[in-house]
Write an enzyme that holds these catalytic residues in place. Structure first.
Site, PDB file in Angstrom:
ATOM      1  CB  SER A 106      11.513  37.467 -27.543  1.00 28.90           C
ATOM      2  OG  SER A 106      10.407  36.139 -27.359  1.00 28.90           O
ATOM      3  CG  HIS A 107      10.174  32.989 -26.214  1.00 28.28           C
ATOM      4  ND1 HIS A 107       9.977  33.280 -26.717  1.00 28.28           N
ATOM      5  CD2 HIS A 107      11.152  31.943 -26.433  1.00 28.28           C
ATOM      6  CE1 HIS A 107       9.378  32.638 -27.662  1.00 28.28           C
ATOM      7  NE2 HIS A 107      10.275  31.818 -27.574  1.00 28.28           N
ATOM      8  CG  ASP A 111       6.981  36.599 -23.894  1.00 27.76           C
ATOM      9  OD1 ASP A 111       6.438  37.410 -24.136  1.00 27.76           O
ATOM     10  OD2 ASP A 111       7.644  35.791 -25.379  1.00 27.76           O
ATOM     11  CG  ASP A 125       8.558  40.233 -26.436  1.00 27.19           C
ATOM     12  OD1 ASP A 125       8.535  39.047 -25.823  1.00 27.19           O
ATOM     13  OD2 ASP A 125       8.684  40.659 -26.901  1.00 27.19           O
ATOM     14  CG  ASP A 133       5.981  38.838 -28.179  1.00 25.54           C
ATOM     15  OD1 ASP A 133       6.112  37.556 -27.140  1.00 25.54           O
ATOM     16  OD2 ASP A 133       6.614  38.356 -29.249  1.00 25.54           O
ATOM     17  NE  ARG A 134       6.168  32.625 -27.811  1.00 28.29           N
ATOM     18  CZ  ARG A 134       7.543  33.771 -28.879  1.00 28.29           C
ATOM     19  NH1 ARG A 134       7.307  34.856 -28.861  1.00 28.29           N
ATOM     20  NH2 ARG A 134       7.503  32.951 -29.930  1.00 28.29           N
ATOM     21  CB  THR A 176       4.715  28.342 -38.290  1.00 29.46           C
ATOM     22  OG1 THR A 176       4.165  26.624 -38.288  1.00 29.46           O
ATOM     23  CG2 THR A 176       5.160  28.297 -36.644  1.00 29.46           C
ATOM     24  CD  GLU A 185       2.621  31.594 -33.233  1.00 39.11           C
ATOM     25  OE1 GLU A 185       3.320  31.293 -34.005  1.00 39.11           O
ATOM     26  OE2 GLU A 185       3.706  32.775 -32.436  1.00 39.11           O
ATOM     27  CE  LYS A 241       4.910  36.284 -30.516  1.00 40.28           C
ATOM     28  NZ  LYS A 241       4.722  36.553 -31.826  1.00 40.28           N
TER      29      LYS A 241
END
Length: 585
Positions: free
Chosen positions: A149-150, A309, A311, A313-314, A380, A404, A418
């Protein structure tokens, strides 16, 4: 080096298929670097609900090819035991643009093919949401994404989706972890890629698969609502960055499909690059990470500066202000705007379902109540948001939206995770509608605040002294009756799943247990009509806590938005200072 450590190193070297990894381990042995060797073999990267993630390096505490093969063998064994017809249904595997991601994904595919699973592997880098989409599209038994991810460049990871297309939750994490431990002491299955292809166990997802995701977005009434102004879309300027990740081709294409012709990608950050050369930390939330896309927006006169980001997903954004400058929206602000937009345009049957996490703003629930929608709250993590959504969704209560505060959003049930690509498109639709009305994002946010009250949110991580007692235990033994001169009206203890009110009433909390404390606060004498919330997540291993603060202030008639925000910021600073001062040091 002691005998047991020497045995573990020898055992690992005998199994490690990667010459580069073996050479790195041999170099440590030759140098007599026992400290580094002990760190590399001090246990094993833990497999949890987010899979595994760690720094690339040799040994069971690093991300490497042997660890990926053992993880894949353990996952395969668990799937075979848990899911009927798992081998025929198979897995979907994708990977991001980090240096080792492709080889890790291919290693996973060859292990699982050898175990008899049908494997669909993306032919090139893929956004994480497409793998979640693929699990449902192909009715696969599971999905794997090789991504960190990030995280910084030295990290990589291995993320698992269950057959429902959502991230795994307990007890699957523990079950898979146990199977991985067994696989680490057995001969690992392996089928060379050409043989796996020849036997029909391995196939590659080509551009037609990516097109299926694109077409699904194109035909989604939530993402392509009828009757919206094409003029607004054609005139909306959007600056975009993939942040050296994998999102650009699909993100740009779905925006073009929707009629957004003024989309400007940051060229220096458009292509995947595992070194992330233009950012110190490839996370849109980090200071400076959005500088280049904001500059691009300013140069082009764009209303929005958007980012995925690495990948994809954000989704993060900054919006142009009336003075020509740009300001970031928080995850809560973006989530509130998307929720209000989607509910205000809802034309489906039934009562729509929206949700967010315990540390996200309560504004979502006020918006849902305004439209007569059903809202829910989870722990979360998107794994909880999506698995709970699937449990709650019915034909009379269709799932619509969840978010989120850490920049994760999902619109509809196209992807049960997401999805930064569809979220960006949805927000672009929202902004285009505002532009056609002669308004902007900040006007829409002010409208929400005037309707529901000003919601001010802040997150603070607090490092405490080494001699500080266990914070969670201390707070439970010394429950405060007030914080920053605000009375504690109720305390939710998610470890014991009890909500206790100031008058002694108790309620059971219907969530999985977690070491979290939530303090609901009433008004202070100086701010009648206001409320507040403080959430504390103590660390169980170090003197550190993560705190989430929320203030809700009534918006007085005639007060200027800038004045309300200044008051809110000042009151928030006082709340944070007052709460921190009450903690043991």
């Amino acid at each position: 080096m002691d005998t047991y450590l020497a045995f573990k190193v020898k055992h690992w070297l005998a199994r490690d298929p990667d010459a580069k990894s073996r050479a790195a381990l041999d170099a440590l042995v030759a140098a007599g670097d026992d400290r580094a060797l002990e760190a590399a073999f001090d246990g094993r990267l833990a497999f949890g609900t987010a899979g595994i993630r760690g720094i690339v390096g040799p040994g069971p505490m690093g991300m490497n090819r042997l660890l990926v093969r053992e993880t894949s063998a353990g996952l395969g064994a668990y799937l075979e035991a848990q899911i009927k017809d798992a081998k025929r249904r198979g897995l979907v595997i994708g990977f991001d643009g980090r240096h080792d991601s492709r080889v890790f994904a291919h290693d996973a595919a060859c292990v699982l093919s050898a175990m008899g699973f049908k494997v669909r592997l993306t032919s090139h880098v893929a956004p994480t949401p497409l793998v979640a989409f693929g699990v449902k599209h192909f009715e696969a038994a599971a999905g794997i994404v090789v991504t960190a991810s990030h995280n910084p460049p030295k990290y990589n990871g291995y993320k698992v989706y269950w057959e429902n297309g959502a991230q795994i939750i307990p007890p699957h994490d523990a079950g898979i972890a146990a199977c991985i431990d067994r696989a680490a002491n057995l001969e690992l299955p392996w089928m060379p890629e050409p043989e796996a292809v020849k036997q029909g166990r391995l196939s590659f997802l080509q551009d037609d698969f990516f097109e299926r995701y694109r077409r699904a977005i194109l035909h989604s009434p939530l993402l392509h609502p009828a009757g919206e102004s094409q003029a607004g879309r054609a005139s909306l300027g959007i600056a975009y960055t993939a942040m050296h990740g994998v999102g650009a081709p699909m993100a740009e294409r779905v925006l073009r499909d929707a009629g957004f012709s003024q989309v400007y990608s940051v060229a220096a950050q458009r292509e995947p690059d595992g070194n992330f050369p233009t950012v110190n930390f490839p996370n849109p939330e980090e200071p400076g990470a959005m500088d280049m896309v904001i500059n691009e927006a300013s140069d082009k006169g764009a209303m929005l500066a958007c980012a995925n980001d690495p990948d994809a997903d954000r989704f993060a954004l900054a919006a142009r202000q009336r003075n020509g400058g740009y300001r970031m929206l928080s995850g809560d602000q973006t989530g509130a705007l998307l929720c209000d937009y989607l509910l205000s345009h809802w034309q489906g049957a039934g009562v729509p379902l929206v949700g967010n996490t315990i540390v996200s703003s309560a504004l979502l629930h006020a918006i849902a109540a305004h439209y007569g929608a059903r809202s829910y709250t989870t722990l979360t993590g998107f794994k909880w948001l999506m698995n709970t959504a699937q449990q709650l969704e019915t034909p009379q209560q269709p799932f619509l939206f969840a978010y989120e505060e850490a920049l994760g959003y999902t619109v509809g049930n196209l992807v049960w995770d997401k999805d930064g690509i569809s979220a960006q498109l949805c927000f672009a639709n929202l902004a285009a509608e505002l532009l056609a009305e002669g308004k902007d994002v900040w006007a829409a946010l002010e409208r929400l605040y005037r309707r529901h009250g000003l919601y001010v949110n802040r997150q603070v991580s607090i490092a405490l002294g080494e001699g500080t007692p266990d914070i969670g235990a201390w707070l439970r033994d010394n429950p405060p009756t007030e914080i920053d001169k605000r009375p504690v009206t109720a305390l939710e203890d998610l470890k014991h799943l009890r909500k206790v009110y100031a008058d002694g009433r108790e309620e059971v909390i219907a969530l999985p247990a977690s070491d979290v404390l939530i303090y609901h606060l009433g008004a202070s004498a100086a701010t009648p009509g206001s409320t507040a919330r403080v959430i504390v997540r103590p660390s169980g291993t170090e003197p550190k806590i993560k705190c989430y603060y929320e203030l809700v202030l009534p918006m007085a008639d005639g007060i200027a938005m800038a004045d309300a925000q200044r008051e809110g910021d000042a009151l928030m600073a006082a709340l944070v200072d007052g709460h921190q001062a009450s903690l043991p040091r």
